[in-house]
Scaffold this motif. Structure first.
Motif, PDB file in Angstrom:
ATOM      1  N   GLU A   6       0.844  -1.206   0.000  1.00  4.94           N
ATOM      2  CA  GLU A   6       0.000   0.000   0.000  1.00  4.94           C
ATOM      3  C   GLU A   6       0.877   1.253   0.000  1.00  4.94           C
ATOM      4  OE1 GLU A   6      -3.331   1.584   3.047  1.00  4.94           O
ATOM      5  OE2 GLU A   6      -3.204  -0.598   2.807  1.00  4.94           O
ATOM      6  N   GLN A   7       1.909   1.207   0.905  1.00  6.00           N
ATOM      7  CA  GLN A   7       2.828   2.342   0.998  1.00  6.00           C
ATOM      8  C   GLN A   7       3.529   2.580  -0.343  1.00  6.00           C
ATOM      9  OE1 GLN A   7       3.328   4.398   3.456  1.00  6.00           O
ATOM     10  NE2 GLN A   7       1.967   3.369   4.909  1.00  6.00           N
ATOM     11  N   ASN A   8       3.966   1.450  -0.923  1.00  7.64           N
ATOM     12  CA  ASN A   8       4.669   1.555  -2.211  1.00  7.64           C
ATOM     13  C   ASN A   8       3.793   2.231  -3.243  1.00  7.64           C
ATOM     14  OD1 ASN A   8       7.111   0.563  -1.588  1.00  7.64           O
ATOM     15  ND2 ASN A   8       6.724  -1.533  -2.276  1.00  7.64           N
ATOM     16  N   GLU A   9       2.553   1.816  -3.245  1.00  8.25           N
ATOM     17  CA  GLU A   9       1.622   2.386  -4.222  1.00  8.25           C
ATOM     18  C   GLU A   9       1.478   3.888  -4.004  1.00  8.25           C
ATOM     19  OE1 GLU A   9       0.572   1.098  -6.815  1.00  8.25           O
ATOM     20  OE2 GLU A   9      -0.802   2.727  -7.371  1.00  8.25           O
ATOM     21  N   LYS A  10       1.380   4.200  -2.677  1.00 14.14           N
ATOM     22  CA  LYS A  10       1.250   5.628  -2.338  1.00 14.14           C
ATOM     23  C   LYS A  10       2.468   6.384  -2.833  1.00 14.14           C
ATOM     24  CE  LYS A  10      -1.590   5.604   1.830  1.00 14.14           C
ATOM     25  NZ  LYS A  10      -1.463   5.503   3.262  1.00 14.14           N
ATOM     26  N   LEU A  11       3.654   5.774  -2.521  1.00 12.15           N
ATOM     27  CA  LEU A  11       4.912   6.429  -2.906  1.00 12.15           C
ATOM     28  C   LEU A  11       5.000   6.598  -4.418  1.00 12.15           C
ATOM     29  CD1 LEU A  11       7.555   4.798  -0.553  1.00 12.15           C
ATOM     30  CD2 LEU A  11       6.964   7.197  -0.667  1.00 12.15           C
ATOM     31  N   ARG A  12       4.579   5.534  -5.099  1.00 13.95           N
ATOM     32  CA  ARG A  12       4.655   5.595  -6.558  1.00 13.95           C
ATOM     33  C   ARG A  12       3.808   6.749  -7.082  1.00 13.95           C
ATOM     34  NH1 ARG A  12       2.325   3.759 -11.008  1.00 13.95           N
ATOM     35  NH2 ARG A  12       0.481   3.076  -9.869  1.00 13.95           N
ATOM     36  N   ARG A  13       2.608   6.834  -6.469  1.00 18.23           N
ATOM     37  CA  ARG A  13       1.720   7.919  -6.915  1.00 18.23           C
ATOM     38  C   ARG A  13       2.341   9.271  -6.604  1.00 18.23           C
ATOM     39  NH1 ARG A  13      -3.335   5.483  -4.482  1.00 18.23           N
ATOM     40  NH2 ARG A  13      -3.769   3.765  -5.892  1.00 18.23           N
ATOM     41  N   GLN A  14       2.936   9.331  -5.376  1.00 18.07           N
ATOM     42  CA  GLN A  14       3.566  10.593  -4.968  1.00 18.07           C
ATOM     43  C   GLN A  14       4.713  10.938  -5.908  1.00 18.07           C
ATOM     44  OE1 GLN A  14       4.676  10.072  -0.899  1.00 18.07           O
ATOM     45  NE2 GLN A  14       2.627  10.539  -0.115  1.00 18.07           N
ATOM     46  N   ALA A  15       5.507   9.879  -6.290  1.00 15.90           N
ATOM     47  CA  ALA A  15       6.635  10.112  -7.185  1.00 15.90           C
ATOM     48  C   ALA A  15       6.151  10.674  -8.506  1.00 15.90           C
ATOM     49  CB  ALA A  15       7.390   8.809  -7.405  1.00 15.90           C
ATOM     50  N   ILE A  16       5.019  10.077  -8.971  1.00 14.88           N
ATOM     51  CA  ILE A  16       4.475  10.571 -10.243  1.00 14.88           C
ATOM     52  C   ILE A  16       4.054  12.031 -10.082  1.00 14.88           C
ATOM     53  CG2 ILE A  16       2.560  10.313 -11.878  1.00 14.88           C
ATOM     54  CD1 ILE A  16       2.709   7.273 -11.287  1.00 14.88           C
TER      55      ILE A  16
END
Ligand code: ADP
Length: 711
Positions: free
Chosen positions: A463-473
């Motif tokens: 979940e965190q990774n997904e959040k981070l990925r979205r944040q990175a984008i």
């Protein structure tokens, strides 16, 4: 003297002569101790005194009808021998004469006795009156009347021959019998001289040691070999005997070859010395075939040797078994079919043997173990045909009283006929195994809990990774927007700012009239702040252009010394103001460079202006060198300025970062210079490094390849 007187005298003399010769013959016959000289004297006398043309004296062999010619006159040896041939059947004239025991006249030649010539002849039987004749006197005569001398001689010689012939015949027959006897002996028997040359050999000995003239080559060689071996055995036997034992039998083994079969034979030789009538020493040898005995003895020896070897093997096997049993850490018990203990190893003794000096408690524990084991064995016996029995026993350690959970495996040991000969029981302490199983259960529990937690954590992480990925984008998009905004804004800022600077410059140059000193001072401030702003805007523009990929490489060939000269010239006003000793040093064999000249120059300009800015006294040196090993150029700017704390050395390369960023900081600047330098160096395929310590100056070095490659 008258004719009658003459005749009478002649007759008297003849009679006298005859009487004398008869007397002489009679004496001669009496003196004879053998038949032959007797017969010879008779035929001699008859030739002289009976006018016999040819005569012969024959005697009968003791057995059968065979005749032997003892003496003859007027006959060849061959004729004599022909007379002695065995007469065939009753029809033979001589057989008839012998049978009738009376003289007979044969007027002419009559087969089978042609040897006596063509005239008439007499056959006179010889012997004692009333007893079958022992011989015959044969003589040719001119008339059919038996001469008186012949009758007289026959009467004299008959009894003498009757006395002598049987003894001789017996002797000859005796010799034949002896020969037949030794031939009948199954063992080779022979009489040899001392050199081992056979004189008399029986058939068996001849088969081994005599080769006839028509014997095969192989047989001759075998016989030669046998003779050689035999002679050597005899020689060694007699030398070993010595004179003292020369009469006794001497035994030894003689290996001979069967000349007929070629097989090896082993004989036992019994030999003894005899002295012959002529005084010569001879050796009588009897050979006994012990080949089979030798083989049997050898086989027996071999069996005995094998038996001993097997015995030894069994003993060492037993030792090995003992050692193996004792080296096994688990208890092992060997029981007999009735359950009695035959042997046990050391670990088993600790559980089942009564301790010599043990306490009562220890003894009762051993008894309890015994009882447990006995009932286990009883189960095995009742278990029917199964050869193996496995069971869980709870034993007690006699020393400590601790319970020992044991696994026992008992195996029946069967004999060759399938009968039970023993039982081997192996115990295995299960304490450790049980403990391990318990621990394993625990580990399994913990691991399943852990697994559940990991699953939760993994889900959270995802979940965190997904959040981070979205944040990175989002960040990427924001950064792009920021760069775009800054580029736009900078451009928008530069146009009016350039206009402001242009007009300020015009005012300062007095285009709008003479300025008062205060106006001039204020305008100069406007100009200086405007330029600073332009510098900031330009740097922001550079960064945004680099990040937006809008600052491409422009590669060309250029020389470093010229580039450094330009840099020095551009900064000359600042250098002049600084009162620092600024110098350039060029390394040997600096090659021409193929790179982006503008970007190299921008980096060096930046590093040198920083060095001038942060150095109050001392010197600033720019040194260019070529490193052939890596085909790299280095341009190092060294100052004796304030230096940089290691804690800040990485940070100052980031955007807008300065060592002193406080509002009261002593040095101006945007904090973008070094980050632009690093970006430009990266574009050139190089990097910027720093060596510095507070108060000891700094060295910033640009490293870049001699030949840049387009990205
Ligand atoms: P600016 O000089 O505009 O502040 P830079 O990125 O060029 O920005 O430099 C960042 C910081 O690094 C400076 O503010 C200063 O603190 C430090 N710095 C750079 N060069 C030197 C130097 N030669 N000696 C000491 N400090 C330096």
């Amino acid at each position: 003297m008258s004719r009658r007187e003459d005749e009478a005298e002649a007759d008297h003399e003849r009679r006298l002569g005859t009487a004398e010769s008869r007397l002489a013959l009679a004496e001669q016959l009496l003196a004879c101790d053998a038949a032959r000289p007797c017969a010879e004297a008779v035929v001699e006398w008859l030739a002289h005194h009976a006018g016999a043309g040819a005569c012969a004296c024959l005697v009968r062999e003791e057995h059968g009808e065979q005749l032997r010619c003892l003496a003859s006159r007027g006959l060849s040896e061959a004729q004599c021998a022909a007379l002695a041939l065995v007469p065939e059947g009753d029809g033979h004239p001589l057989v008839e004469v012998l049978a009738l025991a009376a003289p007979r006249y044969f007027p002419g030649p009559r087969p089978p006795l042609p040897v006596l010539g063509t005239g008439g002849w007499f056959a006179v039987p010889l012997g004692r009156p009333g007893v079958p004749p022992v011989g015959l006197l044969l003589l040719s005569t001119s008339g059919a009347a038996l001469p008186k001398e012949v009758a007289w001689v026959a009467a004299r010689v008959g009894p003498v021959l009757a006395r002598l012939v049987p003894a001789e015949s017996r002797e000859v027959a005796g010799r034949g019998l002896l020969r037949r006897i030794i031939d009948a002996v199954a063992d080779p028997v022979l009489l040899t001289d001392q050199a081992g040359r056979p004189r008399i050999a029986n058939t068996r000995a001849e088969a081994l040691l005599v080769a006839g003239p028509d014997a095969s080559e192989g047989r001759r060689r075998a016989v030669e070999l046998n003779q050689h071996v035999f002679a050597r055995a005899l020689a060694s036997a007699s030398s070993a005997d010595g004179p003292a034992r020369s009469t006794g039998f001497r035994r030894r083994e003689v290996p001979l070859v069967d000349p007929a079969e070629g097989m090896d034979l082993l004989f036992e030789l019994l030999s003894t010395q005899v002295v012959e009538p002529d005084g010569q020493v001879a050796v009588v040898s009897v050979l006994r075939n012990v080949t089979d005995l030798g083989r049997a003895t050898q086989a027996l020896g071999e069996s005995y040797r094998r038996l001993r070897a097997t015995e030894r093997e069994a003993r060492s096997e037993r030792h090995r078994l003992d050692r193996v049993l004792d080296s096994v850490a688990d208890p092992i018990i060997l029981s007999d079919p009735s359950g009695g203990t035959v042997m046990m190893n050391d670990p088993a003794e600790k559980l089942f043997a009564l301790p010599l000096d043990g306490s009562q408690a220890a003894r009762s524990r051993v008894h309890s173990n015994d009882a447990t084991f006995s009932s286990f064995l009883a189960n095995l016996m009742d278990g029917g045909g199964s050869l193996r029995w496995r069971g869980q026993l709870s034993l007690v350690d006699p020393a400590t009283g601790a319970t020992l959970p044991m696994e026992a495996v008992a195996s029946k040991v069967l004999g060759d006929n399938g009968e039970l000969t023993g039982i081997v029981t192996l115990f295995h302490d299960r304490t450790e195994a049980l403990e391990k199983a318990r621990l394993l259960e625990r580990v399994k529990d913990v691991s399943s809990q852990l697994e559940a937690r990991v699953q939760v954590a993994t889900a959270e992480l995802a979940e965190q990774n997904e959040k981070l990925r979205r944040q990175a984008i989002q960040l990427e998009q924001a950064s792009a927007a920021k760069s775009q905004f800054l580029a736009n804004m900078s451009h928008e800022f530069r146009t009016p700012l350039n206009a402001i600077l242009g007009y300020t410059n015009m005012l300062l140059q007095g285009v709008s009239g003479e300025l008062t000193p205060s106006q001039k001072r204020n305008l100069t401030r406007i100009d200086s702040n405007g330029r600073h702003l332009l510098e900031v805007i330009n740097e922001i523009l550079d960064i945004t252009r680099i990040e937006a990929g809008r600052m491409p490489l422009h590669l060309s060939d250029f020389a470093i010394p010229e580039l450094l000269q330009e840099v020095m010239a551009e900064l000359d006003p600042i250098i002049a103001r600084s009162k620092l000793a600024v110098s350039t040093e060029l390394g040997a064999r600096l090659p021409a460079v193929h790179s982006d000249r503008q970007k190299v120059k921008q980096v060096v300009l930046n590093l040198l202006s920083n060095a001038l800015k942060f150095t109050h006294e001392g010197s600033v040196t720019v040194r260019a060198e070529y490193v052939p090993a890596t085909s790299t150029l280095t341009i190092a700017v060294t100052d004796t300025g304030i230096g940089i704390d290691p804690a800040h050395q990485e940070k100052i390369f980031e955007d807008f970062q300065q060592v002193d960023s406080s509002p009261t900081r002593a040095y101006g600047g945007t904090g973008l210079g070094l980050s632009i330098c690093r970006r430009l160096a990266t574009m050139l395929g190089g990097r910027v490094t720093l060596q510095s310590a507070p108060g000891q100056g700094s060295t910033f070095t640009l490293h870049f390849p001699r030949r840049a490659r387009r990205a």
